[in-house]
Write an enzyme that holds these catalytic residues in place. Structure first.
Site, short mmCIF file in Angstrom:
data_model
loop_
_atom_site.label_atom_id
_atom_site.label_comp_id
_atom_site.label_asym_id
_atom_site.label_seq_id
_atom_site.Cartn_x
_atom_site.Cartn_y
_atom_site.Cartn_z
N ARG A 212 0.84 -1.19 0.00
CA ARG A 212 0.00 0.00 0.00
C ARG A 212 0.88 1.25 0.00
O ARG A 212 1.99 1.24 0.52
CB ARG A 212 -0.91 0.01 1.24
CG ARG A 212 -2.07 -0.98 1.16
CD ARG A 212 -2.97 -0.91 2.38
NE ARG A 212 -2.29 -1.32 3.59
CZ ARG A 212 -1.78 -0.51 4.49
NH1 ARG A 212 -1.91 0.80 4.36
NH2 ARG A 212 -1.16 -0.97 5.55
N TYR B 82 -1.22 -3.82 -7.29
CA TYR B 82 -0.92 -4.59 -6.08
C TYR B 82 -2.09 -4.58 -5.09
O TYR B 82 -2.61 -3.52 -4.75
CB TYR B 82 0.33 -4.04 -5.36
CG TYR B 82 0.45 -4.66 -4.00
CD1 TYR B 82 0.98 -5.94 -3.85
CD2 TYR B 82 -0.10 -4.03 -2.88
CE1 TYR B 82 0.98 -6.56 -2.62
CE2 TYR B 82 -0.08 -4.64 -1.64
CZ TYR B 82 0.46 -5.91 -1.52
OH TYR B 82 0.45 -6.53 -0.30
N LYS C 170 -9.56 -2.73 1.54
CA LYS C 170 -9.31 -1.57 2.37
C LYS C 170 -10.09 -0.35 1.90
O LYS C 170 -10.61 0.42 2.70
CB LYS C 170 -7.81 -1.27 2.44
CG LYS C 170 -6.99 -2.37 3.13
CD LYS C 170 -7.57 -2.68 4.44
CE LYS C 170 -7.01 -3.77 5.31
NZ LYS C 170 -5.73 -4.30 5.27
N HIS D 179 -10.61 -2.60 11.39
CA HIS D 179 -9.49 -3.42 10.91
C HIS D 179 -9.24 -4.53 11.93
O HIS D 179 -8.26 -4.51 12.67
CB HIS D 179 -8.25 -2.52 10.77
CG HIS D 179 -7.12 -3.12 10.01
ND1 HIS D 179 -5.84 -2.59 10.05
CD2 HIS D 179 -7.04 -4.17 9.16
CE1 HIS D 179 -5.04 -3.31 9.28
NE2 HIS D 179 -5.73 -4.27 8.73
N SER E 26 -1.32 -3.44 10.30
CA SER E 26 -0.92 -4.34 9.22
C SER E 26 0.35 -5.11 9.59
O SER E 26 1.29 -4.54 10.15
CB SER E 26 -0.67 -3.55 7.95
OG SER E 26 -1.85 -2.85 7.59
N CYS F 150 0.86 -7.27 11.91
CA CYS F 150 1.10 -7.39 13.35
C CYS F 150 0.38 -8.58 13.96
O CYS F 150 0.22 -8.66 15.18
CB CYS F 150 0.70 -6.10 14.07
SG CYS F 150 1.81 -4.74 13.69
N ASP G 104 -9.16 -9.96 8.94
CA ASP G 104 -8.66 -8.60 8.64
C ASP G 104 -9.70 -7.50 8.89
O ASP G 104 -9.32 -6.42 9.32
CB ASP G 104 -8.19 -8.54 7.18
CG ASP G 104 -7.28 -7.35 6.90
OD1 ASP G 104 -6.31 -7.15 7.66
OD2 ASP G 104 -7.53 -6.62 5.92
N ARG H 134 2.45 -12.10 -0.50
CA ARG H 134 1.15 -12.49 0.08
C ARG H 134 0.54 -13.69 -0.62
O ARG H 134 0.88 -13.99 -1.77
CB ARG H 134 0.17 -11.31 -0.04
CG ARG H 134 0.66 -10.06 0.72
CD ARG H 134 -0.39 -9.47 1.59
NE ARG H 134 0.17 -8.47 2.50
CZ ARG H 134 -0.37 -8.15 3.66
NH1 ARG H 134 -1.45 -8.77 4.07
NH2 ARG H 134 0.17 -7.24 4.44
P1 GTP Z 1 -2.20 -7.68 7.45
O1 GTP Z 1 -2.67 -8.74 6.52
O2 GTP Z 1 -1.16 -6.81 6.86
O3 GTP Z 1 -3.32 -6.86 8.03
O4 GTP Z 1 -1.39 -8.43 8.63
P2 GTP Z 1 -1.83 -9.28 9.91
O5 GTP Z 1 -2.14 -8.37 11.04
O6 GTP Z 1 -2.86 -10.28 9.52
O7 GTP Z 1 -0.46 -10.02 10.31
P3 GTP Z 1 -0.03 -11.55 10.19
O8 GTP Z 1 -0.85 -12.45 11.07
O9 GTP Z 1 0.06 -11.90 8.77
O10 GTP Z 1 1.43 -11.51 10.81
C1 GTP Z 1 2.44 -10.68 10.29
C2 GTP Z 1 3.78 -11.10 10.80
O11 GTP Z 1 3.81 -11.12 12.22
C3 GTP Z 1 4.19 -12.50 10.33
O12 GTP Z 1 5.54 -12.47 9.92
C4 GTP Z 1 4.03 -13.34 11.56
O13 GTP Z 1 4.93 -14.42 11.58
C5 GTP Z 1 4.29 -12.36 12.70
N1 GTP Z 1 3.53 -12.72 13.91
C6 GTP Z 1 2.21 -13.00 13.97
N2 GTP Z 1 1.83 -13.34 15.23
C7 GTP Z 1 2.95 -13.28 15.99
C8 GTP Z 1 3.22 -13.52 17.38
O14 GTP Z 1 2.34 -13.86 18.19
N3 GTP Z 1 4.50 -13.32 17.79
C9 GTP Z 1 5.49 -12.94 16.93
N4 GTP Z 1 6.71 -12.78 17.43
N5 GTP Z 1 5.28 -12.72 15.61
C10 GTP Z 1 4.03 -12.88 15.15
C1 SPV Z 2 -2.87 -4.54 5.27
O1 SPV Z 2 -1.90 -3.90 4.86
O2 SPV Z 2 -3.43 -4.29 6.36
C2 SPV Z 2 -3.39 -5.67 4.48
C3 SPV Z 2 -2.86 -5.88 3.14
O3 SPV Z 2 -4.26 -6.38 4.93
S1 SPV Z 2 -3.58 -4.84 1.97
O4 SPV Z 2 -4.75 -5.52 1.40
O5 SPV Z 2 -2.57 -4.61 0.93
O6 SPV Z 2 -4.00 -3.62 2.57
MN MN Z 3 -4.84 -5.71 7.08
#
Ligand code: GTP
Ligand code: SPV
Ligand code: MN
Length: 596
Positions: A72, A201, A210, A230, A252, A254, A281, A378
């Site tokens: 983004r 993308y 989003k 979110h 994002s 996290c 999400d 992704r």
């Molecule tokens: P978006 O799709 O961008 O909104 O991201 P998201 O909030 O769904 O994050 P996602 O679950 O994909 O995790 C993102 C990164 O954080 C990955 O590299 C995970 O491995 C890492 N991660 C997720 N949960 C944990 C956790 O409990 N501890 C740690 N240390 N890392 C974590």
């Molecule tokens: C985020 O960035 O929070 C996502 C990926 O979930 S995107 O759809 O690119 O915004």
């Molecule tokens: Mn997201």
């Protein structure tokens, strides 16, 4: 293909965008498998998509974006309204007609020589009173194939809209020449419209996600008395079969997808606890007939971060990608045609193609300090693939929410978990969120920035009004309001290593949260909120984590917190006069308590 609808509002808008962009051909996407397969075949024949190992990844495709188009672009994302104060100052703003005047030349004739795909889609279960329809036009097959996974797409969406309604979001996308300097992601919340240009993308172009389900929908929710957030949605089933639901907002990259699909630690699983995913999400939340808050997931798939996803960290996400998925910007093993990314396993392919398409020796390439997959690479995976998908996934009324959880990446300040004193204090806690930035958006990574409710990049109106809307929702919900918590999985030790094991073990914290919601466990009333007694966080079976570790994770450094309050003050000052007085007094009261 002929029109799929008689709806005059859809057809009139379409005439307008066809006149503007002058495509050679217009194709209505009906959602049929024949049509989708023809599009997949076409994308494969032009190289836009690549096939993968058909035994290990049936129906899956690989796509590489341009190097300048991998995340983004918050700096080029705008909320356009008639009056500046209705969108600014956290959002980039431009007056509606001025923005249209600036963008119109970019769209003029942009689809000449191309096909325009008309994608009707529904956000939320078909038939739900809470679902909303969008129509996206695009010149990208990649967008069509992703929208197929991420939304309920085709004729079903037009049926949901009906022949007369004008309540649909108009999405105009063209990848144009994917020029970075001419890239704009623009929302017009007052007109239910989105204009996106010069990107191909994810979040920039899958306009249901989003752009609609958060930026436009947050404004709709403000006007109509509901919330677009979110947030992931998950259910925890106890051994008696009762399920309680939690929503959680993390910025994002996290951990939302990971938490939404977590695998319970062994001793919980053995007792019969189960975790069910409703969403990973976005949550749309309404006050239900019984006065409680109910959440639906407007999406139909997961657009998840690939790096770090493996059988141990997120088995369910990995399984979700095993068929009919699309991989964007990952690496591929040329011998096996299997995908690879950092953290999948310890065996990067030797005969690899890295994410931009260059053949490399994987282990050597990594040893030289490179990454085979882009950090924001992704997968787009159908929710129905997910082994732990909730049976309430398609429930038109959604699921009742017991707890709302905020969280982010904080190396030091935030404790593992704490509970707010009440709804209004919880709104303060959400407004005060901050997190270290990630690769999900372009720009520096690892810098702490304020990200209220994880919505900083996604609020389609004035952030002060958004806070006010949260307070209003609390009034409506009264004593039926979910309890509000804050978590932090990302505290680090002196060596910069994460102290808390995270992932499936996060369930230990969710169990405390649910126990608090049921009034089953005591807590310590502190300056920042209710903190657990360390002994109440279940550590059974955890290696290297004892009571002292938990006490450390729950410790609160008052100086750091006072510093953080100054950051909140700055944010409020930046937002300005529309920050509700209630939140300013919450901040003042917190400072008082911390200084005692
Ligand atoms: P978006 O799709 O961008 O909104 O991201 P998201 O909030 O769904 O994050 P996602 O679950 O994909 O995790 C993102 C990164 O954080 C990955 O590299 C995970 O491995 C890492 N991660 C997720 N949960 C944990 C956790 O409990 N501890 C740690 N240390 N890392 C974590
Ligand atoms: C985020 O960035 O929070 C996502 C990926 O979930 S995107 O759809 O690119 O915004
Ligand atoms: Mn997201």
């Amino acid at each position: 293909m002929s029109n799929l609808t008689k709806n005059p509002n859809v057809l009139a808008w379409l005439d307008e965008v066809i006149a503007l962009t002058t495509p050679d051909k217009v194709v209505w996407i009906d959602g049929s498998e024949e049509q989708l397969q023809a599009l997949r075949d076409e994308a494969i024949s032009t190289g836009e998509m690549e096939t993968l190992n058909s035994e290990e990844y049936p129906g899956c495709l690989l796509h590489r974006t341009k190097k300048n188009d991998v995340a983004r672009v918050e700096g080029r994302t705008y909320i356009c309204t008639k009056k500046k104060e209705d969108a600014a100052p956290i959002n980039n703003w431009m007056e509606t007609s001025e923005m249209k005047a600036m963008l119109t030349p970019l769209y003029t004739g942009v689809m000449k020589g191309r096909t325009m795909y008309v994608i009707p889609y529904c956000m939320g279960p078909i038939g739900s009173p809470y679902s909303k329809v969008g129509v996206e036009v695009t010149d990208s097959i990649y967008v069509v194939l992703n929208m197929d996974i991420m939304t309920r797409m085709g004729q079903c969406a037009l049926d949901q809209l009906g022949d007369e309604s004008n309540d649909f979001v108009r999405g105009l996308h063209s990848k144009a020449d994917v020029e970075e300097e001419k890239r704009y992601i623009v929302q017009f919340p007052e007109e239910n419209a989105i204009w996106s240009i010069n990107s191909a993308y994810g979040g920039n172009v899958l306009l249901g996600k989003k752009c609609f389900a958060l930026r436009i929908a947050s404004y709709q929710g403000y006007k109509e008395g509901w919330m677009a957030e979110h947030m992931l949605i998950l259910g925890i089933e106890d051994p008696n079969g009762n399920v309680e639901y939690i929503t959680a907002a993390f910025p994002s990259a996290c951990g939302k997808t990971n938490l939404a699909m977590l695998i319970p630690p062994k001793h919980f699983a053995e007792k019969g606890y189960k975790v069910w995913t409703v969403g990973d999400d976005i949550a749309w939340m309404h006050v239900g007939e019984d006065g409680r808050l109910y959440a639906i997931n407007p999406e139909a798939g997961f657009f998840g971060v690939a790096p770090g996803t493996n059988a141990k960290s997120n088995y369910n996400a990995l399984m979700s990608t095993k068929k009919n998925a699309i991989f964007t910007n990952v690496a591929v093993d040329n011998d096996t045609r299997k995908v690879w990314w950092e953290g999948l396993d310890k065996n990067p392919p030797v005969n690899a193609t890295e994410w931009t398409g260059i053949p490399v020796n994987g282990p050597e390439y990594i040893a030289e300090g490179n990454k085979l997959a882009h950090p924001n690479s992704r997968f787009t995976a159908p929710a129905v693939n997910c082994p732990c998908l909730s049976k309430e996934f398609d429930n038109p009324n959604g699921v009742p929410v017991s707890a709302i959880v905020f969280g982010g990446r904080r190396a030091k300040t935030a404790p593992l978990v704490y509970q707010s004193f009440d709804w209004n204090h919880g709104v303060y806690v959400g407004s005060a969120m901050a997190s270290e930035t990630t690769a999900a958006a372009t720009g520096a990574v690892g810098v702490v920035r304020r990200d209220p409710m994880a919505m900083r990049p996604f609020t389609g109106y004035n952030m002060g009004d958004y806070f006010g809307h949260w307070l209003e929702m609390g009034k409506k919900l009264g004593d039926k309001a979910p309890k509000i918590f804050n978590v932090n999985w990302f505290r680090t030790n002196e060596d910069g290593k994460f102290i808390w094991p995270g992932f499936g073990d996060n369930m230990r914290v969710l169990m405390w949260i649910l126990a608090r919601c049921r009034g089953e466990v005591e807590a310590n009333e502190t300056a920042i909120g209710y903190l657990p007694n360390a002994a109440d966080i279940d550590v059974e079976g955890l290696e290297g984590i004892d009571l002292a570790t938990i006490e450390g994770l729950l410790s609160v450094d008052k100086d750091l917190w006072l510093e953080d309050c100054a950051g909140v003050q700055d944010l409020y000052d930046q937002i300005g006069e529309r920050v509700p007085a209630e939140l300013r007094s919450q901040l003042a009261a917190l400072r008082d308590r911390l200084s005692k």
